[in-house]
Design a protein around this motif. Structure first.
Motif, PDB file in Angstrom:
ATOM      1  N   LEU A 517      35.375  23.140 -82.023  1.00 10.50           N
ATOM      2  CA  LEU A 517      35.031  23.928 -80.834  1.00 10.50           C
ATOM      3  C   LEU A 517      35.794  25.244 -80.814  1.00 10.50           C
ATOM      4  CD1 LEU A 517      35.102  21.112 -78.114  1.00 10.50           C
ATOM      5  CD2 LEU A 517      33.118  21.965 -79.399  1.00 10.50           C
ATOM      6  N   LEU A 518      35.193  26.238 -80.180  1.00  7.91           N
ATOM      7  CA  LEU A 518      35.821  27.540 -79.985  1.00  7.91           C
ATOM      8  C   LEU A 518      35.856  27.808 -78.482  1.00  7.91           C
ATOM      9  CD1 LEU A 518      36.892  29.766 -81.944  1.00  7.91           C
ATOM     10  CD2 LEU A 518      34.758  30.998 -81.498  1.00  7.91           C
ATOM     11  N   LEU A 519      37.055  28.032 -77.960  1.00 10.81           N
ATOM     12  CA  LEU A 519      37.226  28.247 -76.524  1.00 10.81           C
ATOM     13  C   LEU A 519      37.564  29.723 -76.272  1.00 10.81           C
ATOM     14  CD1 LEU A 519      37.972  25.165 -77.127  1.00 10.81           C
ATOM     15  CD2 LEU A 519      39.208  25.237 -74.968  1.00 10.81           C
ATOM     16  N   PHE A 520      36.903  30.320 -75.290  1.00 13.71           N
ATOM     17  CA  PHE A 520      37.224  31.707 -74.945  1.00 13.71           C
ATOM     18  C   PHE A 520      36.911  31.950 -73.475  1.00 13.71           C
ATOM     19  CE2 PHE A 520      32.741  32.106 -75.467  1.00 13.71           C
ATOM     20  CZ  PHE A 520      32.336  33.227 -74.767  1.00 13.71           C
ATOM     21  N   GLU A 521      37.478  33.027 -72.938  1.00  8.02           N
ATOM     22  CA  GLU A 521      37.288  33.390 -71.538  1.00  8.02           C
ATOM     23  C   GLU A 521      36.267  34.526 -71.460  1.00  8.02           C
ATOM     24  OE1 GLU A 521      41.279  34.331 -70.421  1.00  8.02           O
ATOM     25  OE2 GLU A 521      41.914  32.227 -70.403  1.00  8.02           O
ATOM     26  N   PRO A 522      35.098  34.278 -70.898  1.00  8.12           N
ATOM     27  CA  PRO A 522      34.033  35.285 -70.923  1.00  8.12           C
ATOM     28  C   PRO A 522      34.325  36.531 -70.082  1.00  8.12           C
ATOM     29  CG  PRO A 522      33.367  33.355 -69.652  1.00  8.12           C
ATOM     30  CD  PRO A 522      34.644  33.001 -70.324  1.00  8.12           C
ATOM     31  N   VAL A 523      35.179  36.409 -69.056  1.00  9.64           N
ATOM     32  CA  VAL A 523      35.565  37.604 -68.301  1.00  9.64           C
ATOM     33  C   VAL A 523      36.618  38.319 -69.143  1.00  9.64           C
ATOM     34  CG1 VAL A 523      36.518  38.533 -66.172  1.00  9.64           C
ATOM     35  CG2 VAL A 523      35.059  36.507 -66.100  1.00  9.64           C
ATOM     36  N   MET A 524      36.153  39.267 -69.932  1.00  8.18           N
ATOM     37  CA  MET A 524      37.016  39.853 -70.955  1.00  8.18           C
ATOM     38  C   MET A 524      37.779  41.072 -70.464  1.00  8.18           C
ATOM     39  SD  MET A 524      35.922  40.702 -74.867  1.00  8.18           S
ATOM     40  CE  MET A 524      37.139  41.034 -76.134  1.00  8.18           C
ATOM     41  N   PHE A 525      37.224  41.830 -69.520  1.00 14.10           N
ATOM     42  CA  PHE A 525      37.827  43.120 -69.184  1.00 14.10           C
ATOM     43  C   PHE A 525      38.391  43.141 -67.760  1.00 14.10           C
ATOM     44  CE2 PHE A 525      34.790  43.840 -72.630  1.00 14.10           C
ATOM     45  CZ  PHE A 525      35.693  44.219 -73.612  1.00 14.10           C
ATOM     46  N   SER A 526      37.623  43.468 -66.752  1.00 13.68           N
ATOM     47  CA  SER A 526      38.183  43.533 -65.397  1.00 13.68           C
ATOM     48  C   SER A 526      38.603  42.140 -64.948  1.00 13.68           C
ATOM     49  CB  SER A 526      37.151  44.093 -64.418  1.00 13.68           C
ATOM     50  OG  SER A 526      36.789  45.406 -64.774  1.00 13.68           O
ATOM     51  N   ARG A 527      39.854  42.020 -64.578  1.00 12.27           N
ATOM     52  CA  ARG A 527      40.360  40.734 -64.102  1.00 12.27           C
ATOM     53  C   ARG A 527      41.295  40.955 -62.932  1.00 12.27           C
ATOM     54  NH1 ARG A 527      42.140  36.345 -68.657  1.00 12.27           N
ATOM     55  NH2 ARG A 527      40.198  36.262 -69.835  1.00 12.27           N
ATOM     56  N   ASN A 528      41.336  39.969 -62.056  1.00 12.45           N
ATOM     57  CA  ASN A 528      42.344  39.958 -60.994  1.00 12.45           C
ATOM     58  C   ASN A 528      43.276  38.781 -61.250  1.00 12.45           C
ATOM     59  OD1 ASN A 528      43.225  40.910 -58.158  1.00 12.45           O
ATOM     60  ND2 ASN A 528      43.057  38.692 -57.954  1.00 12.45           N
ATOM     61  N   SER A 529      44.485  39.089 -61.691  1.00 14.40           N
ATOM     62  CA  SER A 529      45.446  38.019 -61.948  1.00 14.40           C
ATOM     63  C   SER A 529      46.520  37.937 -60.868  1.00 14.40           C
ATOM     64  CB  SER A 529      46.123  38.233 -63.311  1.00 14.40           C
ATOM     65  OG  SER A 529      46.778  39.492 -63.348  1.00 14.40           O
ATOM     66  N   TYR A 530      46.519  38.927 -59.964  1.00 11.53           N
ATOM     67  CA  TYR A 530      47.573  38.977 -58.944  1.00 11.53           C
ATOM     68  C   TYR A 530      47.214  38.095 -57.752  1.00 11.53           C
ATOM     69  CZ  TYR A 530      50.428  40.707 -55.093  1.00 11.53           C
ATOM     70  OH  TYR A 530      51.283  40.794 -54.017  1.00 11.53           O
ATOM     71  N   VAL A 531      48.117  37.185 -57.442  1.00  7.92           N
ATOM     72  CA  VAL A 531      47.998  36.361 -56.240  1.00  7.92           C
ATOM     73  C   VAL A 531      49.274  36.579 -55.436  1.00  7.92           C
ATOM     74  CG1 VAL A 531      47.725  34.051 -55.297  1.00  7.92           C
ATOM     75  CG2 VAL A 531      46.597  34.661 -57.457  1.00  7.92           C
ATOM     76  N   PRO A 532      49.187  37.102 -54.221  1.00  7.45           N
ATOM     77  CA  PRO A 532      50.405  37.403 -53.459  1.00  7.45           C
ATOM     78  C   PRO A 532      51.169  36.141 -53.087  1.00  7.45           C
ATOM     79  CG  PRO A 532      48.458  37.685 -52.084  1.00  7.45           C
ATOM     80  CD  PRO A 532      47.967  37.459 -53.478  1.00  7.45           C
ATOM     81  N   ALA A 533      52.392  36.347 -52.660  1.00  8.38           N
ATOM     82  CA  ALA A 533      53.301  35.235 -52.379  1.00  8.38           C
ATOM     83  C   ALA A 533      52.793  34.356 -51.245  1.00  8.38           C
ATOM     84  CB  ALA A 533      54.689  35.779 -52.033  1.00  8.38           C
ATOM     85  N   LYS A 534      53.199  33.101 -51.309  1.00 10.71           N
ATOM     86  CA  LYS A 534      52.911  32.158 -50.232  1.00 10.71           C
ATOM     87  C   LYS A 534      54.119  32.128 -49.302  1.00 10.71           C
ATOM     88  CE  LYS A 534      50.966  28.242 -51.254  1.00 10.71           C
ATOM     89  NZ  LYS A 534      50.760  26.854 -51.762  1.00 10.71           N
ATOM     90  N   LYS A 627      36.827  29.205 -68.732  1.00  8.46           N
ATOM     91  CA  LYS A 627      36.544  29.189 -70.165  1.00  8.46           C
ATOM     92  C   LYS A 627      35.103  28.779 -70.461  1.00  8.46           C
ATOM     93  CE  LYS A 627      41.129  28.451 -72.180  1.00  8.46           C
ATOM     94  NZ  LYS A 627      41.876  29.020 -71.043  1.00  8.46           N
ATOM     95  N   SER A 628      34.627  29.311 -71.566  1.00 12.55           N
ATOM     96  CA  SER A 628      33.376  28.849 -72.169  1.00 12.55           C
ATOM     97  C   SER A 628      33.711  28.086 -73.442  1.00 12.55           C
ATOM     98  CB  SER A 628      32.464  30.024 -72.502  1.00 12.55           C
ATOM     99  OG  SER A 628      32.019  30.668 -71.329  1.00 12.55           O
ATOM    100  N   VAL A 629      32.847  27.137 -73.797  1.00  9.54           N
ATOM    101  CA  VAL A 629      33.072  26.324 -74.997  1.00  9.54           C
ATOM    102  C   VAL A 629      31.891  26.503 -75.938  1.00  9.54           C
ATOM    103  CG1 VAL A 629      33.521  24.008 -75.905  1.00  9.54           C
ATOM    104  CG2 VAL A 629      34.355  24.648 -73.618  1.00  9.54           C
TER     105      VAL A 629
END
Length: 634
Positions: A517-534, A627-629
């Protein structure tokens, strides 16, 4: 006594006991130590008004510094110039047990020019305490007496000085012995139980705990306690002013500070008229003038003149080809005037966070000057940021957009609002053609267009070297392992404020192999990784200064050896804060289509909404990493 009444402002503190216990950190209540880098032990202010043009400030301040981050809260220094005299200044340092370990007299203070980075020259100097502690905590007892010959800048009472500093005791009292009326404004006092009003312009604060900043809070000035004062008749380094309201204040600025600084040399008048003679509209003329100023001038801080408020003469700015925000704005105004276009100086708070001039309290406010040009050719008003050499004509986003400014006209001051960039205009559009091989390598041709507020987040790349740009891209796409930029081209459309990037990239190990199997993340460019503090307890409302829209659409061409095993389900989220859509679909020809749209809405929301907003961003971050598989081999 002169024919004018005297203003003497005396900032004094009550006498302190000199016992070791007074200065020992052990004597600080435990609740004031929580979340604090420093504790303001005592800071009392008494203001006595005896004359409209003279200020004497006596400061007596005790600060216990708990760690390195609290060094900035000592504030043991005074600035001075030809109109400001430091009559006395000294400090004493005490260790954790309250034992005096050092006394610093006036001659031992550092005495330097108050020239910041980017400043060519200044008539200001500063004397400040330069102390390197051997250990923490320690206490500084600072005393000074300073005489000012200006009353335009009146000290405010800020019992909680900023984040991570608690206050054990602070008082503020104004005694007016003249017929000069003192204006005042109380802000956010009612929310603090330790603050009490003792009488007219008399306040005290006891045991105010440190404030901890929280993500997406409004500006500190909107909830921090403060009492501001101003005189209705004042002096700014010998120039008398009136300050009944903004109309009054603006008229004084125009007649006393701005009316005599607009003359230009004859040669530049001839040149600018020649450059604009074929312009078909007033807006086209104004654009030619603005770009002429940008081309031949550069920004540099020049802090001389009346309190740093009076612009350098336009003739001088033309001669030396540089100026500060006031000088460059005034120079541009003078050029516009020569081609028949009316414009006005505008005082503003320049900052990435949005902060307004207080429209309800006229006084010396703001830290920046821009230029306001009323409607040209029946189009909307134009605001010009004259310190930038690269901004498109009329572009403000990111520093002076969407806030109240004080516009100075011949009739007086007016509060007007600068350009607002709506969410729908603040776009980032990414399209791409991606090829994914069976060994996990991805190659792609990517086109990215940014506009509105987002334009200024990308346009700087054009002026960078290839090495600098590669570093920026690796930071921007830090989720792409081994990213290489093999080619890049740019187009900067200043007419529409759109910045375009066309990139060719290689990611040798974008997908990872697991057995067959080959695993990859299809959202390749614009991403939001920031999650503010709880937060266990949210104390402040939720403020989103600027909204935006990110839209991605690209095709992923799969290697013939690859077939789809599993794709993420379609996701659609709708909230008051914005929306999110993600679709990954299989197409004919062994291809995938990826569509992603994230919209964030600006606005002020209640503190109870913060949890839902954080959950929304958390969901976005999770789906962006889905992820996509793929199966390897037929």
């Amino acid at each position: 006594m002169t024919k004018f009444s005297y203003l003497v402002i005396i900032l004094i503190a009550s006498q302190f006991a000199t016992s070791q216990e007074t200065y020992s950190s052990n004597s600080i209540p435990s609740e004031l130590l929580e979340n604090a880098n420093a504790v303001i032990r005592k800071n009392d202010v008494q203001i006595t008004i005896e004359d409209y043009d003279k200020v004497e400030i006596v400061t007596n301040r005790i600060v216990t510094v708990l760690n390195k981050k609290g060094l900035g809260d000592i504030k043991a220094g005074e600035s001075y110039d030809d109109d400001t005299n430091i009559k006395s200044i000294e400090a004493s340092i005490y260790d954790d047990k309250g034992k005096k370990i050092s006394r610093i007299k006036s001659k031992d203070f550092n005495d330097v020019s108050a020239v910041s980075n980017g400043t060519l020259y200044s008539d200001n100097r500063v004397k400040y305490l330069d102390f390197t502690p051997r250990s923490y905590p320690f206490t500084v007892h600072f005393e000074s007496k300073v005489v000012y010959n200006s009353t335009a800048f009146m000290p405010a009472w800020v019992p909680i000085e900023y984040f991570y500093a608690s206050t054990q005791s602070s008082t503020f009292k104004v005694i007016n012995e003249t017929n000069v009326e003192v204006k005042f404004k109380e802000s956010n006092l009612e929310g603090y139980s330790g603050i009490n009003k003792k009488g007219l312009l008399s306040y005290e604060a006891q045991n105010l705990e440190a404030i901890v900043p929280q993500a997406y809070s409004p500006d500190f000035s909107t909830y921090g306690p403060m009492v501001r004062i101003a005189l209705k008749d004042f002096s700014m380094k010998g120039v008398q002013g009136s300050n009944e309201n903004w109309l009054d204040f603006g008229k004084w600025m125009n007649e006393s500070l701005l009316i005599d600084v607009g003359e230009l040399p004859e040669e530049v008048i001839i040149e600018i008229k020649s450059l604009t003679k074929d312009a078909k509209t007033q807006k086209e003329k104004a654009k030619i003038v603005y770009e002429f100023m940008q081309e031949r001038s550069r920004y540099i801080s020049v802090q001389v003149g009346i309190g740093g408020w009076k612009p350098t003469e336009a003739e001088k700015v033309h001669e030396v080809a540089y100026g500060d925000c006031k000088g460059l704005s005034n120079y541009t105004k003078a050029l516009l005037n020569e081609v028949g276009i009316t414009s006005y100086h505008a005082i503003i708070y320049g900052d990435r966070s949005i902060r307004n001039i207080d429209k309800d309290f006229s006084a010396t406010q703001g830290n920046h000057m821009i230029l306001y040009v009323p409607e040209l050719d029946d189009e909307k008003d134009i605001w010009l940021e004259c310190t930038s050499k690269t901004n498109p004509f009329g572009y403000l986003a990111g520093w002076t957009d969407d806030r109240d400014a004080l516009v100075i006209t011949e009739d007086g001051g007016k509060i007007l609002h600068t350009t607002v960039y709506p969410t729908s205009q603040n776009k980032q559009n990414v399209t791409a053609q991606v090829n994914l091989s069976a060994d996990g390598m991805a190659t792609a041709q990517v086109t990215m267009e940014t506009s509105g507020f987002q334009y200024q987040l990308r346009d700087f790349l054009q002026s960078k070297t290839d090495k600098e740009r590669n570093i920026q891209y690796k930071q921007f796409w830090d989720h792409i392992n081994g990213l290489k930029i093999t080619n890049s081209t740019f187009k900067n459309d200043k007419e529409q404020s759109v910045f375009s990037e066309v990139l060719e990239i290689i990611a040798p190990k974008y997908a990872s192999k697991s057995g067959s199997l080959l695993l990859f993340e299809p959202v390749m460019f614009s991403r939001n990784s920031y999650v503010p503090a709880k937060y266990e307890e949210r104390n402040y409302d939720l403020k989103i200064d600027r909204g935006y829209v990110d839209f991605d659409q690209y095709t992923i061409v799969l290697d013939p050896q690859l077939t789809v095993d599993a794709l993420p389900n379609k996701v659609s989220l709708e909230t008051k804060f914005g929306s999110y859509l993600l679709e990954v679909n299989e197409l004919e020809g062994n291809q995938l289509e990826v569509k992603r749209k994230l919209q964030i809405n600006n606005g002020l929301f209640s503190k109870e909404d913060y949890k839902d907003y954080r959950n929304f961003l958390d969901e976005v971050a999770k789906h962006d990493k889905s992820k996509s598989v793929l199966k390897v081999g037929k």
